[in-house]
Design an enzyme around this catalytic site. Structure first.
Site, PDB file in Angstrom:
ATOM      1  N   SER A 281      -4.648  66.044 -25.344  1.00 37.52           N
ATOM      2  CA  SER A 281      -4.673  64.619 -25.722  1.00 37.52           C
ATOM      3  C   SER A 281      -3.647  63.816 -24.918  1.00 37.52           C
ATOM      4  O   SER A 281      -3.749  62.595 -24.806  1.00 37.52           O
ATOM      5  CB  SER A 281      -4.376  64.453 -27.211  1.00 37.52           C
ATOM      6  OG  SER A 281      -5.272  65.227 -27.968  1.00 37.52           O
TER       7      SER A 281
ATOM      8  N   ASP B 248     -10.221  69.008 -25.482  1.00 31.95           N
ATOM      9  CA  ASP B 248     -10.504  67.600 -25.807  1.00 31.95           C
ATOM     10  C   ASP B 248     -10.714  66.715 -24.581  1.00 31.95           C
ATOM     11  O   ASP B 248     -11.583  65.854 -24.583  1.00 31.95           O
ATOM     12  CB  ASP B 248      -9.389  67.011 -26.687  1.00 31.95           C
ATOM     13  CG  ASP B 248      -9.475  67.511 -28.122  1.00 31.95           C
ATOM     14  OD1 ASP B 248     -10.478  68.166 -28.463  1.00 31.95           O
ATOM     15  OD2 ASP B 248      -8.538  67.252 -28.899  1.00 31.95           O
TER      16      ASP B 248
ATOM     17  N   THR C 196      -5.373  75.318 -26.844  1.00 34.71           N
ATOM     18  CA  THR C 196      -5.532  76.365 -27.861  1.00 34.71           C
ATOM     19  C   THR C 196      -5.605  77.757 -27.246  1.00 34.71           C
ATOM     20  O   THR C 196      -5.101  78.721 -27.818  1.00 34.71           O
ATOM     21  CB  THR C 196      -6.818  76.095 -28.678  1.00 34.71           C
ATOM     22  OG1 THR C 196      -6.737  74.773 -29.213  1.00 34.71           O
ATOM     23  CG2 THR C 196      -6.972  77.070 -29.827  1.00 34.71           C
TER      24      THR C 196
ATOM     25  N   ASP D  19      -0.533  69.216 -24.364  1.00 39.49           N
ATOM     26  CA  ASP D  19      -1.650  69.055 -25.290  1.00 39.49           C
ATOM     27  C   ASP D  19      -2.673  68.205 -24.548  1.00 39.49           C
ATOM     28  O   ASP D  19      -2.324  67.202 -23.927  1.00 39.49           O
ATOM     29  CB  ASP D  19      -1.185  68.334 -26.559  1.00 39.49           C
ATOM     30  CG  ASP D  19      -2.289  68.269 -27.604  1.00 39.49           C
ATOM     31  OD1 ASP D  19      -3.301  67.576 -27.332  1.00 39.49           O
ATOM     32  OD2 ASP D  19      -2.157  68.873 -28.672  1.00 39.49           O
TER      33      ASP D  19
END
Length: 342
Positions: free
Chosen positions: A62, A93, A16, A60
């Protein structure tokens, strides 16, 4: 403490923090880190040189895996003598897993490697990204008498610097997304930077950086729950090629005392599977033998995870399994602190 003449490398992996909102369309697009000073003019007050290395394909968090950990570590390895500190921009995350992995991979590290990210994109009105980024760079540049103040892998989020391998993500919405339940803060950012020197890791002097790049991925995490069945446990430990398991037990390391349960673990250990006992509580430590419910685990030779986090335990296991050491030495190595993770 000063940041003058320090050279810091920003390593942007994704997440982000690297996004910016286009206010005309409302869409998120990648932040141009090449225009860093133009976008965040406050950085020019830091008196340090900042360079940027962006991953060609952003990840990302993840999707993060050991291959990516190696890619991050290789950038640090290649640029180690050219910079005083490193800031890794990463999705939140899986940041605790990556920070833990890098702490074990970067053997002999004596410079700061600070992981940070954000809950809101850098161009958002109420973003936490700017503060996280600016202070992380300042921490990576921090020197005293020409020496780096921080000489370990840290994780900075919402005014706090934690030891990376002691962190866990606890909130998906609050700016204070991380906690370090079993180890105190390294630095707190307020009007001044408050460095808790007594909490900082002290590497051996004159160490040379060596980067470990091999991971055993035939590992798993098993969380205990009331009502777990023999069928499930037997199927789990029958996974072909399984080498190691992080067993999340109750409280201070307690597990069922049913004979079928203990027999299943004994059989797994007999097959050469390493089992590490960690607590599923967010804070506290495994104390095997404190109660009868953990005495049997201790007797059969299950590894004591003490106060290690699950994120740290699984990454430490992946690395130690590739060191080709005897089961006895594996247990000794796992139970001792390598880089302040226990």
């Amino acid at each position: 403490m000063e940041t003058n003449n320090s050279k810091v490398l920003l390593i942007y992996t994704g997440g982000t923090i690297g996004m910016i909102k286009d206010y005309q369309t409302g869409a998120l697009r990648a932040f141009e880190f090449d225009n860093l000073y133009k976008r965040i003019p406050e950085l020019s007050h830091l008196d340090c040189q900042i360079s940027v290395h962006s991953f060609e394909k952003v990840i990302d968090s993840s999707d993060m895996n050991p291959r990516h950990w190696v890619a991050i570590a290789e950038v640090i390895e290649k640029e180690y003598t050219n910079y005083d500190g490193f800031v890794v921009l990463h999705g939140s995350d899986t940041m605790s897993y990556s920070a833990s992995a890098l702490s074990f991979m970067l053997e002999g590290l004596s410079k700061p490697v600070i992981f940070t990210g954000s809950q809101l994109p850098i161009g958002d009105l109420r973003t936490d990204a700017k503060e996280n980024l600016i202070t992380s760079i300042q921490l990576a540049a921090l020197k005293e008498e020409g020496q780096s103040v921080i000489r370990e892998v840290g994780l900075y989020f919402e005014y706090k610097l934690y030891r990376g391998n002691r962190t866990t993500k606890v909130n998906a919405e609050r700016f204070q997304a991380f906690t370090s339940p079993n180890y105190p803060l390294l630095v707190e950012s307020g009007v001044h930077l408050k460095v808790m020197k007594e909490n900082l890791f002290k590497p051996k002097p004159h160490t040379i950086l060596k980067v470990w790049k091999e991971f055993e991925q035939k590992v798993a995490i098993l969380k205990m729950f009331p009502g777990i069945t023999p069928q499930l446990l037997n199927a789990f430990f029958s996974i072909e090629g399984l080498k190691g398991v992080v067993l999340e037990t109750y409280g201070s390391g307690n597990a069922p005392t049913d004979e079928w349960f203990l027999e299943c673990l004994r059989k797994a250990i007999g097959k050469g599977i390493h089992i590490v006992n960690v607590t599923q509580c967010s804070g506290g430590s495994v104390i095997m033998g404190k109660y009868a419910a953990s005495e049997a685990l201790k007797t059969m030779g299950i590894i004591d995870g003490k106060d290690i986090t699950t994120e740290s335990a699984i990454t430490k296991m992946m690395i130690l399994l590739k060191k080709n050491i005897s089961p006895n030495l594996f247990k000794i190595k796992f139970e001792e602190s390598i880089v302040g993770e226990v």
